[in-house]
Design a protein around this motif. Sequence first.
Motif, PDB file in Angstrom:
ATOM      1  N   CYS A  62      88.462  28.656  80.850  1.00 43.01           N
ATOM      2  CA  CYS A  62      89.907  28.616  81.084  1.00 43.01           C
ATOM      3  C   CYS A  62      90.628  27.905  79.939  1.00 43.01           C
ATOM      4  O   CYS A  62      91.763  28.268  79.574  1.00 43.01           O
ATOM      5  CB  CYS A  62      90.211  27.916  82.412  1.00 43.01           C
ATOM      6  SG  CYS A  62      89.866  28.941  83.868  1.00 43.01           S
ATOM      7  N   GLN A  63      89.994  26.904  79.367  1.00 40.83           N
ATOM      8  CA  GLN A  63      90.581  26.227  78.215  1.00 40.83           C
ATOM      9  C   GLN A  63      90.646  27.152  77.008  1.00 40.83           C
ATOM     10  O   GLN A  63      91.650  27.201  76.300  1.00 40.83           O
ATOM     11  CB  GLN A  63      89.775  24.969  77.881  1.00 40.83           C
ATOM     12  CG  GLN A  63      89.923  23.843  78.904  1.00 40.83           C
ATOM     13  CD  GLN A  63      89.049  22.644  78.587  1.00 40.83           C
ATOM     14  OE1 GLN A  63      88.186  22.695  77.716  1.00 40.83           O
ATOM     15  NE2 GLN A  63      89.272  21.557  79.319  1.00 40.83           N
ATOM     16  N   GLU A  66      93.320  29.560  77.507  1.00 38.27           N
ATOM     17  CA  GLU A  66      94.623  28.887  77.627  1.00 38.27           C
ATOM     18  C   GLU A  66      95.323  29.235  78.937  1.00 38.27           C
ATOM     19  O   GLU A  66      96.495  29.595  78.982  1.00 38.27           O
ATOM     20  CB  GLU A  66      95.511  29.248  76.437  1.00 38.27           C
ATOM     21  CG  GLU A  66      94.925  28.792  75.099  1.00 38.27           C
ATOM     22  CD  GLU A  66      95.815  29.153  73.920  1.00 38.27           C
ATOM     23  OE1 GLU A  66      96.714  30.014  74.086  1.00 38.27           O
ATOM     24  OE2 GLU A  66      95.620  28.576  72.834  1.00 38.27           O
ATOM     25  N   GLN A  68      97.235  28.345  81.933  1.00 31.62           N
ATOM     26  CA  GLN A  68      98.136  27.234  82.229  1.00 31.62           C
ATOM     27  C   GLN A  68      98.337  27.003  83.725  1.00 31.62           C
ATOM     28  O   GLN A  68      98.632  25.882  84.148  1.00 31.62           O
ATOM     29  CB  GLN A  68      99.517  27.496  81.574  1.00 31.62           C
ATOM     30  CG  GLN A  68      99.458  27.693  80.068  1.00 31.62           C
ATOM     31  CD  GLN A  68      98.961  26.460  79.335  1.00 31.62           C
ATOM     32  OE1 GLN A  68      99.223  25.326  79.751  1.00 31.62           O
ATOM     33  NE2 GLN A  68      98.219  26.671  78.259  1.00 31.62           N
ATOM     34  N   ASP A  69      98.204  28.047  84.518  1.00 34.78           N
ATOM     35  CA  ASP A  69      98.447  27.949  85.961  1.00 34.78           C
ATOM     36  C   ASP A  69      97.269  27.235  86.623  1.00 34.78           C
ATOM     37  O   ASP A  69      96.163  27.772  86.705  1.00 34.78           O
ATOM     38  CB  ASP A  69      98.625  29.348  86.553  1.00 34.78           C
ATOM     39  CG  ASP A  69      99.170  29.311  87.977  1.00 34.78           C
ATOM     40  OD1 ASP A  69      98.918  28.315  88.687  1.00 34.78           O
ATOM     41  OD2 ASP A  69      99.812  30.291  88.385  1.00 34.78           O
ATOM     42  N   GLU A  70      97.516  26.029  87.116  1.00 39.98           N
ATOM     43  CA  GLU A  70      96.454  25.241  87.741  1.00 39.98           C
ATOM     44  C   GLU A  70      95.927  25.891  89.019  1.00 39.98           C
ATOM     45  O   GLU A  70      94.774  25.687  89.394  1.00 39.98           O
ATOM     46  CB  GLU A  70      96.958  23.825  88.047  1.00 39.98           C
ATOM     47  CG  GLU A  70      97.141  22.951  86.820  1.00 39.98           C
ATOM     48  CD  GLU A  70      95.837  22.755  86.066  1.00 39.98           C
ATOM     49  OE1 GLU A  70      94.768  22.645  86.724  1.00 39.98           O
ATOM     50  OE2 GLU A  70      95.863  22.741  84.826  1.00 39.98           O
TER      51      GLU A  70
END
Length: 285
Positions: A62-63, A66, A68-70
């Motif tokens: 996920c990093q 990128e 962004q939505d937690e």
Amino acid sequence: MAANVNPTVRRRRLGSELRKLREAKGMTAEEVATRLLVSQSKISRLENGRRSISQRDVRDLCQVYEVQDERVVESLMTMAKESRQRGWWHAFGDIPYSVYIGLEAEAASVRNYESLIIPGLLQTRAYAEAAISGGQPEATPAEVEKRTEVRLKRQVRISDAESPLRFWAVIDESALRRVVGNRAIMREQLDHLAELSTWPHVTVQVLPYEIGAHPGMSGTFSILEFHDDADSSVVYLEGVTSDLYLEKEPDVRLYTVMYEHLRALALSPEQTREKIVQVAKEYAR
């Protein structure tokens, strides 16, 4: 883990979601592997659901993508946790086709073609024991018993009163004629098969010898379909040392067309039942 969470299907679904994120980012599996200092094969196995996915794997991916939505990250992390749980079949130890069992346990329907043997979901205990011991001559009695119990436990999907598995079986006539165990076992097996063929969610068709060459001569296969649209259909090909799972749409479509050809060539369900009863009577004599 909730009782209805299937770790095999969760792993497969998670892999599909991770592949979509990678493709949306415009990255290749090789580029992702380079970023994470892992092999490209690991990324491929994570995406096709053939490898267990840890929450750390999900976080790292996920990093890279990128995200962004937690909420998306948390959902994927939860799926990763569930995918590492153990299905009922793990209690039996090392089962060669455990991935298939996990998929079958969640499937809405299975279309199966068998050329030499009665399908496992339709076997009696005596027939299953004879088939397993004959097919695995090096197996110990304990191993034969374990595999028989697994096979019988799989059959719960057929008899489930609330949500039975929709099962189609096209069987070559040679499976009826090949004596597995002895004639008494075959009589019992065919009587059982005739009975199951009357169930509304089970369809059995026999390919008679008279049709000659047919599309199924290349080998047996199963097509599994699922309730959730997020889970694509799978074609399962069983091997001696390893199994093959085909999920690409052209492959699934090819086997689906092949299966429809087999059904068209086979006896109707009513004719099939008559054929099974006839052969069963021959064993009785």
